[in-house]
Motif scaffolding. Structure first.
Motif, mmCIF file in Angstrom:
data_model
loop_
_atom_site.group_PDB
_atom_site.id
_atom_site.type_symbol
_atom_site.label_atom_id
_atom_site.label_comp_id
_atom_site.label_asym_id
_atom_site.label_seq_id
_atom_site.Cartn_x
_atom_site.Cartn_y
_atom_site.Cartn_z
ATOM 1 N N THR A 1 72.910 11.790 34.937
ATOM 2 C CA THR A 1 71.604 11.177 34.792
ATOM 3 C C THR A 1 71.397 10.210 35.940
ATOM 4 N N PRO A 2 70.190 10.056 36.394
ATOM 5 C CA PRO A 2 69.932 9.017 37.380
ATOM 6 C C PRO A 2 70.203 7.655 36.766
ATOM 7 N N GLN A 3 70.783 6.742 37.510
ATOM 8 C CA GLN A 3 71.137 5.441 36.952
ATOM 9 C C GLN A 3 69.913 4.588 36.721
ATOM 10 N N GLY B 1 65.617 4.653 35.963
ATOM 11 C CA GLY B 1 64.647 5.549 35.353
ATOM 12 C C GLY B 1 65.119 6.045 34.013
ATOM 13 N N ALA B 2 64.725 7.211 33.664
ATOM 14 C CA ALA B 2 65.034 7.776 32.355
ATOM 15 C C ALA B 2 66.531 7.984 32.195
ATOM 16 N N ASN B 3 67.001 7.907 30.985
ATOM 17 C CA ASN B 3 68.422 8.011 30.692
ATOM 18 C C ASN B 3 68.784 9.341 30.066
ATOM 19 N N ASN B 4 67.851 10.299 30.036
ATOM 20 C CA ASN B 4 68.194 11.556 29.402
ATOM 21 C C ASN B 4 69.246 12.291 30.218
ATOM 22 N N LEU B 5 70.145 12.938 29.513
ATOM 23 C CA LEU B 5 71.275 13.607 30.136
ATOM 24 C C LEU B 5 70.967 15.064 30.444
#
Lengths: 114, 113
Positions: free
Chosen positions: B93-95, B97-101
């Motif tokens: 996941t991007p560190q 922004g959004a935390n969706n995996l």
């Protein structure tokens, strides 16, 4: 035990029906995520809520919806069910919403649509 | 779109040997990587994570290596035990922004007694 709880564990229903899956996050976690795991698609992100508000959407069908309540538990509603909706549905939670927060998963709900 | 893939779908090792599970990712913006273990009938269980400012991180009997140059992640399990038999997923996941995996397809590890 991750601390995330999901009910029911198993659900068997017929095509065209509607079901509701429930998730309680770990104590202190404000963010809840829903994932679908099917044999041909693997683990797919559906939707994320943070402190009651929707924050991110993945490949969630219009027939599916979710919400997070003031006590932070979340429900995933699946309607007009089709055979292809049969899958494992997982809920995960994390402390915060930003990227880089570890997600802890619940035991899942196995949905079978007949 | 996001793409996280695994090199091998299955891996069999002898009990006591070391296991290495590999994972390739395609998003250069990925900043945070996690390995999960999933046993039959259970949800994914967090094993270890690593952020992009690190190359290596060690836990109890597990080590994660990150090679950002070739976008490759590996999980090393030392002295593999029968209880390690499971499907292992890498996720990223991007560190910010959004935390969706975004999950890879998984590798099934079988430990032979």
């Amino acid at each position: 035990d991750s601390g995330v709880t999901q009910t029911p564990k198993h659900l068997i229903t017929a095509t065209g029906q509607r079901v509701t899956l429930r998730c309680s996050p770990r104590s202190g976690d404000l963010s809840v995520y829903w994932y679908q795991q099917s044999l041909d698609q693997g683990l797919q992100f559906l939707i994320q809520y943070y402190n009651g508000e929707e924050r991110a959407k993945g490949n969630i069908l219009e027939r599916f919806s979710a919400q997070q309540f003031p006590d932070l538990h979340s429900e995933l509603n699946l309607s007009s069910l089709e055979l292809g909706d049969s899958a494992l549905y997982f809920c995960a939670s994390s402390v915060a919403v930003a990227g880089g927060n570890t997600q802890y998963f619940g035991p899942g709900t196995r949905l079978t649509v007949l | 779109g996001e793409s996280v893939g695994l090199h091998l779908p299955t891996l069999s090792v002898q009990e006591g040997d070391n296991s290495i599970i590999n994972c390739a990712y395609s998003n250069s913006a990925s900043d945070y990587f996690i390995w999960y273990k999933q046993e039959s009938g259970k949800g994914p269980q967090f094993i270890i994570d690593i952020r992009s400012n690190m190359d290596k991180r060690q836990g109890q009997r597990v080590t994660v290596l990150l090679n950002k140059t070739v976008k490759h992640l590996s999980l090393q399990i030392a002295a593999t035990q029968p209880g390690d038999s499971a499907v292992y997923f890498c996720a990223e996941t991007p560190q910010t922004g959004a935390n969706n995996l975004f999950f890879g397809t998984g590798t099934r590890l079988t430990v032979i007694p």
